[in-house]
Design a protein around this motif. Structure first.
Motif, PDB file in Angstrom:
ATOM      1  N   PHE A  12     -10.907  -1.223  11.988  1.00 61.46           N
ATOM      2  CA  PHE A  12     -12.044  -2.091  11.630  1.00 61.46           C
ATOM      3  C   PHE A  12     -13.388  -1.352  11.558  1.00 61.46           C
ATOM      4  CE2 PHE A  12      -9.290  -5.693  12.640  1.00 61.46           C
ATOM      5  CZ  PHE A  12      -9.675  -6.594  11.670  1.00 61.46           C
ATOM      6  N   PRO A  13     -13.732  -0.467  12.504  1.00 64.67           N
ATOM      7  CA  PRO A  13     -15.088   0.126  12.512  1.00 64.67           C
ATOM      8  C   PRO A  13     -15.548   0.782  11.213  1.00 64.67           C
ATOM      9  CG  PRO A  13     -14.010   0.555  14.601  1.00 64.67           C
ATOM     10  CD  PRO A  13     -12.969  -0.076  13.705  1.00 64.67           C
ATOM     11  N   PRO A  14     -14.697   1.495  10.474  1.00 63.83           N
ATOM     12  CA  PRO A  14     -15.200   2.087   9.222  1.00 63.83           C
ATOM     13  C   PRO A  14     -15.659   1.059   8.190  1.00 63.83           C
ATOM     14  CG  PRO A  14     -13.144   3.142   9.869  1.00 63.83           C
ATOM     15  CD  PRO A  14     -13.333   1.955  10.772  1.00 63.83           C
ATOM     16  N   TRP A  15     -15.254  -0.184   8.363  1.00 62.30           N
ATOM     17  CA  TRP A  15     -15.609  -1.233   7.420  1.00 62.30           C
ATOM     18  C   TRP A  15     -16.880  -1.972   7.809  1.00 62.30           C
ATOM     19  CZ3 TRP A  15     -13.235  -1.147   2.907  1.00 62.30           C
ATOM     20  CH2 TRP A  15     -11.996  -0.522   2.825  1.00 62.30           C
ATOM     21  N   ILE A  16     -17.516  -1.612   8.896  1.00 59.51           N
ATOM     22  CA  ILE A  16     -18.724  -2.306   9.357  1.00 59.51           C
ATOM     23  C   ILE A  16     -19.830  -2.317   8.292  1.00 59.51           C
ATOM     24  CG2 ILE A  16     -20.630  -2.203  11.038  1.00 59.51           C
ATOM     25  CD1 ILE A  16     -18.477  -1.532  13.161  1.00 59.51           C
ATOM     26  N   PRO A  17     -20.098  -1.218   7.583  1.00 56.94           N
ATOM     27  CA  PRO A  17     -21.124  -1.290   6.518  1.00 56.94           C
ATOM     28  C   PRO A  17     -20.792  -2.339   5.448  1.00 56.94           C
ATOM     29  CG  PRO A  17     -20.627   0.992   7.030  1.00 56.94           C
ATOM     30  CD  PRO A  17     -19.617   0.159   7.763  1.00 56.94           C
ATOM     31  N   GLY A  47      -1.810  -9.418  11.420  1.00 50.74           N
ATOM     32  CA  GLY A  47      -3.170  -9.837  11.724  1.00 50.74           C
ATOM     33  C   GLY A  47      -4.185  -9.154  10.822  1.00 50.74           C
ATOM     34  N   HIS A  48      -3.894  -7.907  10.439  1.00 48.92           N
ATOM     35  CA  HIS A  48      -4.790  -7.210   9.517  1.00 48.92           C
ATOM     36  C   HIS A  48      -4.839  -7.961   8.178  1.00 48.92           C
ATOM     37  CE1 HIS A  48      -4.922  -3.890  12.321  1.00 48.92           C
ATOM     38  NE2 HIS A  48      -5.667  -3.171  11.496  1.00 48.92           N
ATOM     39  N   ALA A  49      -3.664  -8.369   7.685  1.00 55.99           N
ATOM     40  CA  ALA A  49      -3.614  -9.079   6.403  1.00 55.99           C
ATOM     41  C   ALA A  49      -4.240 -10.464   6.522  1.00 55.99           C
ATOM     42  CB  ALA A  49      -2.171  -9.188   5.915  1.00 55.99           C
ATOM     43  N   SER A  50      -3.880 -11.212   7.569  1.00 57.96           N
ATOM     44  CA  SER A  50      -4.404 -12.577   7.682  1.00 57.96           C
ATOM     45  C   SER A  50      -5.915 -12.597   7.880  1.00 57.96           C
ATOM     46  CB  SER A  50      -3.696 -13.337   8.809  1.00 57.96           C
ATOM     47  OG  SER A  50      -3.911 -12.740  10.063  1.00 57.96           O
ATOM     48  N   SER A  51      -6.417 -11.725   8.733  1.00 54.98           N
ATOM     49  CA  SER A  51      -7.863 -11.741   8.989  1.00 54.98           C
ATOM     50  C   SER A  51      -8.658 -11.243   7.785  1.00 54.98           C
ATOM     51  CB  SER A  51      -8.207 -10.929  10.238  1.00 54.98           C
ATOM     52  OG  SER A  51      -7.837  -9.578  10.072  1.00 54.98           O
ATOM     53  N   SER A  52      -8.228 -10.151   7.184  1.00 52.02           N
ATOM     54  CA  SER A  52      -8.999  -9.598   6.065  1.00 52.02           C
ATOM     55  C   SER A  52      -8.955 -10.500   4.836  1.00 52.02           C
ATOM     56  CB  SER A  52      -8.522  -8.181   5.719  1.00 52.02           C
ATOM     57  OG  SER A  52      -7.167  -8.179   5.311  1.00 52.02           O
ATOM     58  N   PHE A  53      -7.786 -11.062   4.525  1.00 54.77           N
ATOM     59  CA  PHE A  53      -7.714 -11.958   3.367  1.00 54.77           C
ATOM     60  C   PHE A  53      -8.457 -13.264   3.632  1.00 54.77           C
ATOM     61  CE2 PHE A  53      -4.573  -9.095   1.659  1.00 54.77           C
ATOM     62  CZ  PHE A  53      -4.743  -9.214   0.283  1.00 54.77           C
ATOM     63  N   TRP A  91     -10.912  -4.419  -0.236  1.00 53.03           N
ATOM     64  CA  TRP A  91     -10.800  -4.190   1.202  1.00 53.03           C
ATOM     65  C   TRP A  91      -9.504  -4.753   1.790  1.00 53.03           C
ATOM     66  CZ3 TRP A  91     -12.018  -7.989   5.311  1.00 53.03           C
ATOM     67  CH2 TRP A  91     -11.731  -7.465   6.577  1.00 53.03           C
ATOM     68  N   PRO A  92      -9.198  -6.049   1.640  1.00 49.32           N
ATOM     69  CA  PRO A  92      -7.974  -6.528   2.286  1.00 49.32           C
ATOM     70  C   PRO A  92      -6.703  -5.898   1.720  1.00 49.32           C
ATOM     71  CG  PRO A  92      -8.964  -8.286   0.990  1.00 49.32           C
ATOM     72  CD  PRO A  92      -9.934  -7.156   1.014  1.00 49.32           C
ATOM     73  N   ILE A  93      -6.718  -5.559   0.439  1.00 47.51           N
ATOM     74  CA  ILE A  93      -5.527  -4.918  -0.136  1.00 47.51           C
ATOM     75  C   ILE A  93      -5.304  -3.554   0.508  1.00 47.51           C
ATOM     76  CG2 ILE A  93      -4.582  -3.891  -2.241  1.00 47.51           C
ATOM     77  CD1 ILE A  93      -5.926  -6.303  -3.753  1.00 47.51           C
ATOM     78  N   LEU A  94      -6.350  -2.727   0.562  1.00 52.82           N
ATOM     79  CA  LEU A  94      -6.222  -1.411   1.216  1.00 52.82           C
ATOM     80  C   LEU A  94      -5.905  -1.555   2.702  1.00 52.82           C
ATOM     81  CD1 LEU A  94      -9.180   0.657  -0.303  1.00 52.82           C
ATOM     82  CD2 LEU A  94      -6.729   1.044  -0.636  1.00 52.82           C
ATOM     83  N   PHE A  95      -6.596  -2.479   3.352  1.00 53.68           N
ATOM     84  CA  PHE A  95      -6.446  -2.707   4.786  1.00 53.68           C
ATOM     85  C   PHE A  95      -5.007  -3.102   5.112  1.00 53.68           C
ATOM     86  CE2 PHE A  95      -8.082  -5.162   8.648  1.00 53.68           C
ATOM     87  CZ  PHE A  95      -8.481  -4.023   9.336  1.00 53.68           C
ATOM     88  N   ALA A  96      -4.452  -4.034   4.331  1.00 49.50           N
ATOM     89  CA  ALA A  96      -3.071  -4.472   4.560  1.00 49.50           C
ATOM     90  C   ALA A  96      -2.067  -3.380   4.202  1.00 49.50           C
ATOM     91  CB  ALA A  96      -2.800  -5.750   3.757  1.00 49.50           C
ATOM     92  N   MET A  97      -2.259  -2.730   3.072  1.00 53.07           N
ATOM     93  CA  MET A  97      -1.311  -1.679   2.652  1.00 53.07           C
ATOM     94  C   MET A  97      -1.272  -0.515   3.635  1.00 53.07           C
ATOM     95  SD  MET A  97       0.294  -2.767   0.068  1.00 53.07           S
ATOM     96  CE  MET A  97       1.159  -1.275  -0.326  1.00 53.07           C
ATOM     97  N   SER A  98      -2.385  -0.283   4.303  1.00 55.62           N
ATOM     98  CA  SER A  98      -2.410   0.817   5.272  1.00 55.62           C
ATOM     99  C   SER A  98      -1.404   0.589   6.395  1.00 55.62           C
ATOM    100  CB  SER A  98      -3.816   0.964   5.870  1.00 55.62           C
ATOM    101  OG  SER A  98      -4.121  -0.110   6.758  1.00 55.62           O
ATOM    102  N   ARG A  99      -1.073  -0.672   6.652  1.00 55.89           N
ATOM    103  CA  ARG A  99      -0.148  -0.999   7.737  1.00 55.89           C
ATOM    104  C   ARG A  99       1.273  -0.530   7.431  1.00 55.89           C
ATOM    105  NH1 ARG A  99      -2.921  -0.973  11.755  1.00 55.89           N
ATOM    106  NH2 ARG A  99      -1.680  -2.452  12.931  1.00 55.89           N
ATOM    107  N   ILE A 100       1.646  -0.503   6.156  1.00 58.42           N
ATOM    108  CA  ILE A 100       2.948   0.065   5.773  1.00 58.42           C
ATOM    109  C   ILE A 100       2.879   1.578   5.921  1.00 58.42           C
ATOM    110  CG2 ILE A 100       4.507   0.508   3.831  1.00 58.42           C
ATOM    111  CD1 ILE A 100       3.934  -2.347   2.873  1.00 58.42           C
ATOM    112  N   TYR A 101       1.800   2.149   5.428  1.00 57.92           N
ATOM    113  CA  TYR A 101       1.651   3.612   5.471  1.00 57.92           C
ATOM    114  C   TYR A 101       1.735   4.148   6.894  1.00 57.92           C
ATOM    115  CZ  TYR A 101      -0.004   8.261   4.287  1.00 57.92           C
ATOM    116  OH  TYR A 101      -0.098   9.621   4.129  1.00 57.92           O
TER     117      TYR A 101
END
Length: 191
Positions: free
Chosen positions: A34-39, A111-117, A140-150
Motif C-alpha cells: 500500500f505505501p507506494p500508492w500513497i501519492p 483483500g487487495h482486489a476487493s479493497s482496491s476495486f 491501480w487495482p488491476i496492477l495491485f491485484a495481479m501482483s498477488r499472483i506474481y
C-alpha cells in the motif's frame, strides 16, 4: 463442476506465476504494498476538494473510509469462513511456484482486489461527471491485484471474486450516499 473450476484456477495460477522474471521481482514486490500508492491517494483526495465543496468532499471521503471498513470486514469474514489455503501455503503446488511473499492467512477472496476495486469504483462513480479519463484509475487495482499472483499468494478466482465484491460494495455505498447523504447536503446548501 466445482472441482473443474478449482483445477482451472490452480493450473492458471501456476502458469501465470511461472511467467515471472527475476528482474521484475522488485517492481511487483513494491506494487503489491500500500505505501507506494500513497501519492495516488493524495491525488484522489485532492480531486475531491477541487471538484466539490469542502463539505461534499469530506462526506465523500468519509463514505469511502466506511466502505473500506465494510469491505475489509466482509473480506476477513469470508476468508475465515471459506478457509482456502494460499498458494504459498498449499503443499500440492508451493514447490512448483515462485514465492516472493509468505502471508499465513487464508486466500479466498483477495483483500487487495476487493479493497482496491471498491475504492476506485467509488471514486470513478463520484468523479464520473468531472473527468473523461477517470477509468485510467483502474490501472491501480488491476496492477495491485495481479501482483498477488506474481508474488505467489492468491489464485485467479480469489482476485476475480475480490474485484466483483469490491465493485458491488462501491455501487452499494454510492447508492447509500445518494439516498442518505446527498439530499442532506443539498438541503443544507439551500439554507
Amino acid at each position: 463442476m466445482l472441482d473443474k473450476i478449482l483445477q482451472w484456477d490452480r493450473e492458471t495460477f501456476v502458469y501465470l506465476n511461472s511467467l515471472g522474471i527475476e528482474q521484475y521481482d522488485l517492481f511487483w514486490s513494491t506494487v503489491t504494498k500500500f505505501p507506494p500508492w500513497i501519492p495516488f491517494f493524495v491525488l484522489i483526495i485532492s480531486l475531491f476538494f477541487v471538484k466539490f465543496t469542502k463539505r461534499e468532499a469530506l462526506f465523500m471521503i468519509l463514505t469511502l473510509l466506511v466502505m473500506v471498513l465494510f469491505v475489509g470486514t466482509l473480506t476477513d469474514l469470508t476468508k475465515n469462513l471459506v478457509a482456502r489455503l494460499r498458494p504459498n501455503n498449499d503443499e500440492e503446488i508451493n514447490t512448483l511456484i515462485r514465492i516472493l511473499r509468505r502471508p499465513s492467512g487464508f486466500s479466498f477472496f483477495s483483500g487487495h482486489a476487493s479493497s482496491s476495486f471498491s475504492i476506485i469504483t467509488l471514486v470513478v462513480l463520484f468523479l464520473r461527471q468531472h473527468f473523461k479519463w477517470r477509468y485510467l484509475f483502474y490501472i491501480w487495482p488491476i496492477l495491485f491485484a495481479m501482483s498477488r499472483i506474481y508474488v505467489g499468494v492468491h489464485f485467479p478466482i480469489d482476485l476475480i471474486v475480490g474485484a466483483l465484491a469490491g465493485i458491488f460494495s462501491a455501487w452499494l455505498f454510492y447508492k447509500l450516499y445518494g439516498i442518505l447523504i446527498s439530499p442532506y447536503l443539498k438541503l443544507n446548501h439551500r439554507e
